[in-house]
Design an enzyme around this catalytic site. Sequence first.
Site, PDB file in Angstrom:
ATOM      1  N   HIS A  47       0.847  -1.214   0.000  1.00 35.60           N
ATOM      2  CA  HIS A  47       0.000   0.000   0.000  1.00 35.60           C
ATOM      3  C   HIS A  47       0.869   1.245   0.000  1.00 35.60           C
ATOM      4  O   HIS A  47       0.944   1.924   1.033  1.00 35.60           O
ATOM      5  CB  HIS A  47      -0.911  -0.008   1.224  1.00 35.60           C
ATOM      6  N   PHE A  48       1.447   1.683  -0.933  1.00 38.52           N
ATOM      7  CA  PHE A  48       1.626   1.127  -2.263  1.00 38.52           C
ATOM      8  C   PHE A  48       3.116   0.991  -2.494  1.00 38.52           C
ATOM      9  O   PHE A  48       3.862   1.854  -2.062  1.00 38.52           O
ATOM     10  CB  PHE A  48       1.025   2.067  -3.308  1.00 38.52           C
TER      11      PHE A  48
END
Length: 145
Positions: A47-48
Amino acid sequence: MDIHQILEYLPHRYPILLVDRVLECEPGKSIHAIKNVTINEPFFNGHFPHHPVMPGVLILEALAQAAAILSFKTMGSKPDDKSVYYFAGIDGARFKKPVSPGDQLNLHVEIIASKRGIWKFKAEARVDGQLATEAELMCTVRSIE
Protein backbone atom coordinates in the site's frame (compact mmCIF):
# COMPACT_ATOMS: atom_id res chain seq x y z
CA MET A 1 3.02 6.61 29.23
CA ASP A 2 5.80 4.62 27.64
CA ILE A 3 5.30 1.48 25.55
CA HIS A 4 5.43 -0.82 28.60
CA GLN A 5 2.57 1.06 30.25
CA ILE A 6 0.61 1.15 26.97
CA LEU A 7 0.86 -2.65 26.73
CA GLU A 8 -0.95 -2.86 30.09
CA TYR A 9 -3.94 -1.00 28.61
CA LEU A 10 -4.10 -2.46 25.09
CA PRO A 11 -4.32 -6.14 24.14
CA HIS A 12 -2.92 -5.34 20.66
CA ARG A 13 0.52 -6.56 19.67
CA TYR A 14 2.64 -6.47 16.51
CA PRO A 15 1.67 -5.82 13.77
CA ILE A 16 -1.52 -4.04 14.90
CA LEU A 17 -0.32 -2.10 17.96
CA LEU A 18 -0.51 1.48 16.68
CA VAL A 19 0.24 3.67 19.72
CA ASP A 20 3.90 4.23 20.61
CA ARG A 21 3.64 6.76 23.44
CA VAL A 22 1.06 8.72 25.38
CA LEU A 23 2.18 12.31 25.91
CA GLU A 24 -0.80 13.48 27.90
CA CYS A 25 -3.92 11.86 29.33
CA GLU A 26 -6.63 13.59 31.32
CA PRO A 27 -9.08 10.87 32.40
CA GLY A 28 -12.67 11.81 31.67
CA LYS A 29 -11.55 14.35 29.10
CA SER A 30 -8.81 13.72 26.50
CA ILE A 31 -5.62 11.99 25.41
CA HIS A 32 -2.68 12.96 23.20
CA ALA A 33 -0.66 10.01 21.90
CA ILE A 34 1.77 9.40 19.07
CA LYS A 35 2.40 6.76 16.43
CA ASN A 36 5.76 6.86 14.68
CA VAL A 37 5.27 5.71 11.11
CA THR A 38 8.27 3.88 9.63
CA ILE A 39 8.97 2.26 6.27
CA ASN A 40 9.19 -1.04 8.20
CA GLU A 41 5.40 -1.14 8.69
CA PRO A 42 4.17 -4.39 7.09
CA PHE A 43 1.34 -2.69 5.17
CA PHE A 44 3.71 -0.52 3.11
CA ASN A 45 4.77 -3.54 1.01
CA GLY A 46 1.38 -3.51 -0.68
CA HIS A 47 0.00 0.00 0.00
CA PHE A 48 1.63 1.13 -2.26
CA PRO A 49 5.03 -0.26 -3.34
CA HIS A 50 5.73 2.75 -5.61
CA HIS A 51 4.28 5.37 -3.20
CA PRO A 52 3.87 4.14 0.41
CA VAL A 53 0.78 5.57 2.16
CA MET A 54 -0.60 4.49 5.55
CA PRO A 55 -4.12 3.06 5.03
CA GLY A 56 -6.82 5.34 6.40
CA VAL A 57 -8.47 2.50 8.30
CA LEU A 58 -5.23 2.02 10.24
CA ILE A 59 -5.14 5.70 11.15
CA LEU A 60 -8.69 5.28 12.48
CA GLU A 61 -7.53 2.17 14.35
CA ALA A 62 -4.66 4.15 15.93
CA LEU A 63 -7.19 6.76 17.07
CA ALA A 64 -9.43 4.02 18.48
CA GLN A 65 -6.52 2.52 20.40
CA ALA A 66 -5.79 5.91 21.94
CA ALA A 67 -9.51 6.18 22.76
CA ALA A 68 -9.38 2.76 24.44
CA ILE A 69 -6.54 3.87 26.70
CA LEU A 70 -8.51 7.01 27.58
CA SER A 71 -11.61 4.92 28.35
CA PHE A 72 -9.77 2.51 30.63
CA LYS A 73 -7.95 5.36 32.38
CA THR A 74 -11.31 7.12 32.87
CA MET A 75 -12.87 3.93 34.29
CA GLY A 76 -9.85 3.41 36.53
CA SER A 77 -9.35 -0.13 35.26
CA LYS A 78 -7.29 -2.18 32.84
CA PRO A 79 -8.63 -4.64 30.27
CA ASP A 80 -8.58 -8.33 31.05
CA ASP A 81 -8.38 -11.33 28.77
CA LYS A 82 -12.17 -11.76 28.93
CA SER A 83 -13.06 -8.48 27.25
CA VAL A 84 -12.50 -6.76 23.92
CA TYR A 85 -12.75 -3.08 23.01
CA TYR A 86 -14.78 -2.85 19.78
CA PHE A 87 -15.69 -0.16 17.29
CA ALA A 88 -19.44 0.53 17.48
CA GLY A 89 -19.44 3.23 14.80
CA ILE A 90 -17.42 5.73 12.82
CA ASP A 91 -19.06 8.98 11.69
CA GLY A 92 -17.74 11.80 9.55
CA ALA A 93 -14.40 10.19 8.76
CA ARG A 94 -12.35 12.47 6.53
CA PHE A 95 -8.85 11.93 5.19
CA LYS A 96 -7.19 15.28 4.54
CA LYS A 97 -3.52 14.42 4.06
CA PRO A 98 -1.67 11.20 3.21
CA VAL A 99 0.51 9.74 5.96
CA SER A 100 3.90 8.47 4.76
CA PRO A 101 6.97 6.75 6.22
CA GLY A 102 8.87 9.12 8.48
CA ASP A 103 5.71 10.92 9.65
CA GLN A 104 4.72 11.11 13.28
CA LEU A 105 0.98 10.86 13.84
CA ASN A 106 -0.22 13.00 16.72
CA LEU A 107 -3.41 11.36 17.94
CA HIS A 108 -5.84 13.68 19.72
CA VAL A 109 -8.99 12.13 21.17
CA GLU A 110 -11.56 13.69 23.45
CA ILE A 111 -14.62 12.18 25.07
CA ILE A 112 -17.92 13.56 23.80
CA ALA A 113 -20.18 11.21 25.79
CA SER A 114 -20.31 7.92 27.64
CA LYS A 115 -23.58 6.15 28.27
CA ARG A 116 -24.37 2.50 29.10
CA GLY A 117 -20.95 1.26 28.06
CA ILE A 118 -20.89 3.12 24.73
CA TRP A 119 -18.22 5.79 24.40
CA LYS A 120 -18.30 8.56 21.79
CA PHE A 121 -15.16 10.49 20.88
CA LYS A 122 -14.00 13.35 18.69
CA ALA A 123 -10.74 12.19 17.14
CA GLU A 124 -8.05 13.85 15.02
CA ALA A 125 -4.71 12.67 13.68
CA ARG A 126 -2.21 15.37 12.76
CA VAL A 127 1.20 15.35 11.08
CA ASP A 128 3.41 18.40 11.61
CA GLY A 129 0.37 20.28 12.91
CA GLN A 130 -1.65 19.59 9.74
CA LEU A 131 -4.90 17.63 9.97
CA ALA A 132 -4.49 14.21 8.34
CA THR A 133 -7.65 12.43 9.54
CA GLU A 134 -10.70 13.29 11.60
CA ALA A 135 -13.76 11.34 12.72
CA GLU A 136 -16.24 10.74 15.49
CA LEU A 137 -15.72 7.28 16.93
CA MET A 138 -18.04 5.12 18.99
CA CYS A 139 -16.54 2.23 20.93
CA THR A 140 -17.63 -0.28 23.55
CA VAL A 141 -16.11 -2.91 25.81
CA ARG A 142 -17.70 -6.35 25.51
CA SER A 143 -17.15 -9.60 27.35
CA ILE A 144 -16.03 -12.46 25.12
CA GLU A 145 -17.26 -15.18 27.49
